[in-house]
Write a protein that holds these residues in place. Sequence first.
Motif, PDB file in Angstrom:
ATOM      1  N   ILE A 166       0.851  -1.200   0.000  1.00  0.00           N
ATOM      2  CA  ILE A 166       0.000   0.000   0.000  1.00  0.00           C
ATOM      3  C   ILE A 166       0.883   1.246   0.000  1.00  0.00           C
ATOM      4  O   ILE A 166       1.876   1.325   0.730  1.00  0.00           O
ATOM      5  N   ARG A 167       0.516   2.218  -0.838  1.00  0.00           N
ATOM      6  CA  ARG A 167       1.073   3.565  -0.751  1.00  0.00           C
ATOM      7  C   ARG A 167      -0.105   4.509  -0.595  1.00  0.00           C
ATOM      8  O   ARG A 167      -0.973   4.583  -1.476  1.00  0.00           O
ATOM      9  N   VAL A 168      -0.139   5.226   0.524  1.00  0.00           N
ATOM     10  CA  VAL A 168      -1.293   6.049   0.857  1.00  0.00           C
ATOM     11  C   VAL A 168      -0.820   7.443   1.281  1.00  0.00           C
ATOM     12  O   VAL A 168       0.211   7.578   1.957  1.00  0.00           O
ATOM     13  N   PRO A 169      -1.529   8.505   0.893  1.00  0.00           N
ATOM     14  CA  PRO A 169      -1.149   9.853   1.334  1.00  0.00           C
ATOM     15  C   PRO A 169      -1.147   9.973   2.861  1.00  0.00           C
ATOM     16  O   PRO A 169      -2.063   9.484   3.535  1.00  0.00           O
ATOM     17  N   ARG A 170      -0.137  10.596   3.411  1.00  0.00           N
ATOM     18  CA  ARG A 170      -0.006  10.719   4.874  1.00  0.00           C
ATOM     19  C   ARG A 170      -1.197  11.442   5.496  1.00  0.00           C
ATOM     20  O   ARG A 170      -1.619  11.129   6.612  1.00  0.00           O
ATOM     21  N   LYS A 171      -1.753  12.427   4.775  1.00  0.00           N
ATOM     22  CA  LYS A 171      -2.802  13.271   5.348  1.00  0.00           C
ATOM     23  C   LYS A 171      -4.201  12.689   5.171  1.00  0.00           C
ATOM     24  O   LYS A 171      -5.180  13.301   5.610  1.00  0.00           O
ATOM     25  N   LEU A 172      -4.299  11.515   4.550  1.00  0.00           N
ATOM     26  CA  LEU A 172      -5.617  10.917   4.346  1.00  0.00           C
ATOM     27  C   LEU A 172      -6.194  10.482   5.694  1.00  0.00           C
ATOM     28  O   LEU A 172      -5.500   9.851   6.504  1.00  0.00           O
ATOM     29  N   GLU A 173      -7.449  10.785   5.909  1.00  0.00           N
ATOM     30  CA  GLU A 173      -8.097  10.450   7.182  1.00  0.00           C
ATOM     31  C   GLU A 173      -8.123   8.934   7.395  1.00  0.00           C
ATOM     32  O   GLU A 173      -8.480   8.177   6.494  1.00  0.00           O
ATOM     33  N   GLY A 174      -7.725   8.500   8.591  1.00  0.00           N
ATOM     34  CA  GLY A 174      -7.779   7.079   8.941  1.00  0.00           C
ATOM     35  C   GLY A 174      -6.503   6.318   8.656  1.00  0.00           C
ATOM     36  O   GLY A 174      -6.458   5.092   8.821  1.00  0.00           O
ATOM     37  N   SER A 229     -12.408   2.078  -0.645  1.00  0.00           N
ATOM     38  CA  SER A 229     -13.135   3.334  -0.414  1.00  0.00           C
ATOM     39  C   SER A 229     -12.313   4.560  -0.823  1.00  0.00           C
ATOM     40  O   SER A 229     -12.871   5.626  -1.098  1.00  0.00           O
ATOM     41  N   ASN A 230     -10.983   4.404  -0.833  1.00  0.00           N
ATOM     42  CA  ASN A 230     -10.098   5.525  -1.182  1.00  0.00           C
ATOM     43  C   ASN A 230      -9.240   5.191  -2.408  1.00  0.00           C
ATOM     44  O   ASN A 230      -8.111   5.677  -2.544  1.00  0.00           O
ATOM     45  N   GLU A 231      -9.782   4.374  -3.287  1.00  0.00           N
ATOM     46  CA  GLU A 231      -9.028   3.815  -4.414  1.00  0.00           C
ATOM     47  C   GLU A 231      -8.377   4.881  -5.288  1.00  0.00           C
ATOM     48  O   GLU A 231      -7.248   4.709  -5.759  1.00  0.00           O
ATOM     49  N   SER A 232      -9.057   5.989  -5.515  1.00  0.00           N
ATOM     50  CA  SER A 232      -8.533   7.018  -6.421  1.00  0.00           C
ATOM     51  C   SER A 232      -7.305   7.725  -5.865  1.00  0.00           C
ATOM     52  O   SER A 232      -6.560   8.360  -6.615  1.00  0.00           O
ATOM     53  N   GLN A 233      -7.068   7.627  -4.559  1.00  0.00           N
ATOM     54  CA  GLN A 233      -5.957   8.341  -3.931  1.00  0.00           C
ATOM     55  C   GLN A 233      -4.789   7.434  -3.547  1.00  0.00           C
ATOM     56  O   GLN A 233      -3.781   7.914  -3.026  1.00  0.00           O
ATOM     57  N   MET A 234      -4.924   6.133  -3.807  1.00  0.00           N
ATOM     58  CA  MET A 234      -3.941   5.170  -3.297  1.00  0.00           C
ATOM     59  C   MET A 234      -3.412   4.261  -4.402  1.00  0.00           C
ATOM     60  O   MET A 234      -4.007   4.148  -5.471  1.00  0.00           O
ATOM     61  N   VAL A 235      -2.274   3.646  -4.088  1.00  0.00           N
ATOM     62  CA  VAL A 235      -1.758   2.541  -4.892  1.00  0.00           C
ATOM     63  C   VAL A 235      -1.687   1.342  -3.964  1.00  0.00           C
ATOM     64  O   VAL A 235      -1.105   1.425  -2.871  1.00  0.00           O
ATOM     65  N   PHE A 236      -2.287   0.225  -4.371  1.00  0.00           N
ATOM     66  CA  PHE A 236      -2.265  -0.943  -3.486  1.00  0.00           C
ATOM     67  C   PHE A 236      -2.365  -2.245  -4.287  1.00  0.00           C
ATOM     68  O   PHE A 236      -2.853  -2.275  -5.417  1.00  0.00           O
ATOM     69  N   ALA A 237      -1.848  -3.301  -3.678  1.00  0.00           N
ATOM     70  CA  ALA A 237      -1.943  -4.654  -4.228  1.00  0.00           C
ATOM     71  C   ALA A 237      -2.215  -5.575  -3.053  1.00  0.00           C
ATOM     72  O   ALA A 237      -1.382  -5.704  -2.149  1.00  0.00           O
ATOM     73  N   LEU A 238      -3.380  -6.196  -3.045  1.00  0.00           N
ATOM     74  CA  LEU A 238      -3.796  -6.991  -1.888  1.00  0.00           C
ATOM     75  C   LEU A 238      -4.217  -8.412  -2.280  1.00  0.00           C
ATOM     76  O   LEU A 238      -5.026  -9.040  -1.594  1.00  0.00           O
ATOM     77  N   GLU A 239      -3.650  -8.909  -3.379  1.00  0.00           N
ATOM     78  CA  GLU A 239      -3.912 -10.289  -3.792  1.00  0.00           C
ATOM     79  C   GLU A 239      -2.782 -11.165  -3.272  1.00  0.00           C
ATOM     80  O   GLU A 239      -1.691 -11.194  -3.840  1.00  0.00           O
ATOM     81  N   LYS A 240      -3.066 -11.886  -2.224  1.00  0.00           N
ATOM     82  CA  LYS A 240      -2.033 -12.639  -1.520  1.00  0.00           C
ATOM     83  C   LYS A 240      -1.376 -13.714  -2.370  1.00  0.00           C
ATOM     84  O   LYS A 240      -0.189 -14.010  -2.233  1.00  0.00           O
ATOM     85  N   ASP A 241      -2.123 -14.323  -3.271  1.00  0.00           N
ATOM     86  CA  ASP A 241      -1.604 -15.439  -4.075  1.00  0.00           C
ATOM     87  C   ASP A 241      -0.968 -14.992  -5.383  1.00  0.00           C
ATOM     88  O   ASP A 241      -0.459 -15.820  -6.140  1.00  0.00           O
ATOM     89  N   ARG A 242      -1.000 -13.718  -5.657  1.00  0.00           N
ATOM     90  CA  ARG A 242      -0.457 -13.232  -6.926  1.00  0.00           C
ATOM     91  C   ARG A 242       1.015 -12.867  -6.784  1.00  0.00           C
ATOM     92  O   ARG A 242       1.404 -12.142  -5.878  1.00  0.00           O
ATOM     93  N   TRP A 243       1.829 -13.364  -7.710  1.00  0.00           N
ATOM     94  CA  TRP A 243       3.246 -13.022  -7.736  1.00  0.00           C
ATOM     95  C   TRP A 243       3.449 -11.741  -8.548  1.00  0.00           C
ATOM     96  O   TRP A 243       2.845 -11.563  -9.606  1.00  0.00           O
ATOM     97  N   VAL A 244       4.316 -10.860  -8.028  1.00  0.00           N
ATOM     98  CA  VAL A 244       4.686  -9.645  -8.761  1.00  0.00           C
ATOM     99  C   VAL A 244       6.208  -9.533  -8.753  1.00  0.00           C
ATOM    100  O   VAL A 244       6.879 -10.049  -7.842  1.00  0.00           O
ATOM    101  N   LYS A 245       6.748  -8.869  -9.735  1.00  0.00           N
ATOM    102  CA  LYS A 245       8.195  -8.690  -9.786  1.00  0.00           C
ATOM    103  C   LYS A 245       8.643  -7.761  -8.649  1.00  0.00           C
ATOM    104  O   LYS A 245       8.010  -6.744  -8.373  1.00  0.00           O
ATOM    105  N   TYR A 246       9.742  -8.140  -8.028  1.00  0.00           N
ATOM    106  CA  TYR A 246      10.288  -7.358  -6.923  1.00  0.00           C
ATOM    107  C   TYR A 246      10.500  -5.899  -7.337  1.00  0.00           C
ATOM    108  O   TYR A 246      10.180  -4.965  -6.593  1.00  0.00           O
ATOM    109  N   LYS A 247      11.023  -5.687  -8.540  1.00  0.00           N
ATOM    110  CA  LYS A 247      11.332  -4.335  -9.000  1.00  0.00           C
ATOM    111  C   LYS A 247      10.077  -3.465  -9.068  1.00  0.00           C
ATOM    112  O   LYS A 247      10.130  -2.262  -8.791  1.00  0.00           O
ATOM    113  N   ARG A 248       8.958  -4.090  -9.429  1.00  0.00           N
ATOM    114  CA  ARG A 248       7.710  -3.324  -9.541  1.00  0.00           C
ATOM    115  C   ARG A 248       7.283  -2.766  -8.178  1.00  0.00           C
ATOM    116  O   ARG A 248       6.753  -1.661  -8.093  1.00  0.00           O
TER     117      ARG A 248
END
Length: 285
Positions: free
Chosen positions: A147-155, A180-199
């Motif tokens: 997850i990458r989330v803005p510091r000032k986002l509520e919660g 709920s805050n999808e437009s302001q964040m970058v996230f990946a929460l699929e536990k079984d999905r492999w992603v490249k380390y560099k990404r």
Amino acid sequence: MSYYRHLIALLFLGVLQACNNGPEAPTEENPLARVYDNYLYASALDGIGKGLSPKDSAQQAELYIDKWIMDQMLLGVAQKQLPNKEAQRINRLTESYKASLTIAYFEQELINRELDTLVTPVQLAQYYNANKEQYIAGESWLRCHFIRVPRKLEGVDKLRNWFKSDKKSDEEKVKQFCLSNESQMVFALEKDRWVKYKRVADRLPDNRLPSSYLEKGRVFDRSDSKYVYLCKVFEYKDKNEPAPLSEVQDEISRIILHQRRQLILDQVRKEARAKAKEGNVFERF
């Protein structure tokens, strides 16, 4: 494989008939055009002008007929003037192409009928485990939550606590917060999905995830002036290890299907040769 045995029998019968019969005379009546001894029949126009109005369709048919006549006339002139050596060469090329095309259609029909296109997870795993060294590509891989989330986002503080928790209920709260805050964040929460380390690393401070956080279950929690970064690794594959099966399974499936196709073709060629030998169809001098 019983179907291709039937096809071989038909093919063998066709070879014998070809040896005994000359070319058949045209049987279709009412030709549309003639040039020399060549006739154009209505069946050759099947599909011409399809989807057009009756007037346009008729015009397309007329254009086709006119072109056929011109082509046949030019062909006649060319055949008369072509040197014998070149004519023989063209005949050889034509026969070779015809033979190749006939065999290709025969083999494709055989594969369409006989090929088992289902590749099971067990078969994929068996091939992967036997050929792992082929899939070392110099890339590191992760299964993680990120997850990458803005510091000032509520919660955000609650999100950090939920993310570090092992409770299923808190994991659901993390997902709901992100959605709920999808437009302001970058996230990946699929536990079984492999992603490249560099990404993942490219989205972290200093473009790296410290090696100590590659251990299962450790939570990376950092922030800068703009964002909070959260990452939890579930599994890590070093660049010197094979790529995850899920990332190469499509390629493996294609290889397995190719092997099956080749097995069918090898078998049909073997049986065709045996049939021909029994019937004394060929000799090798």
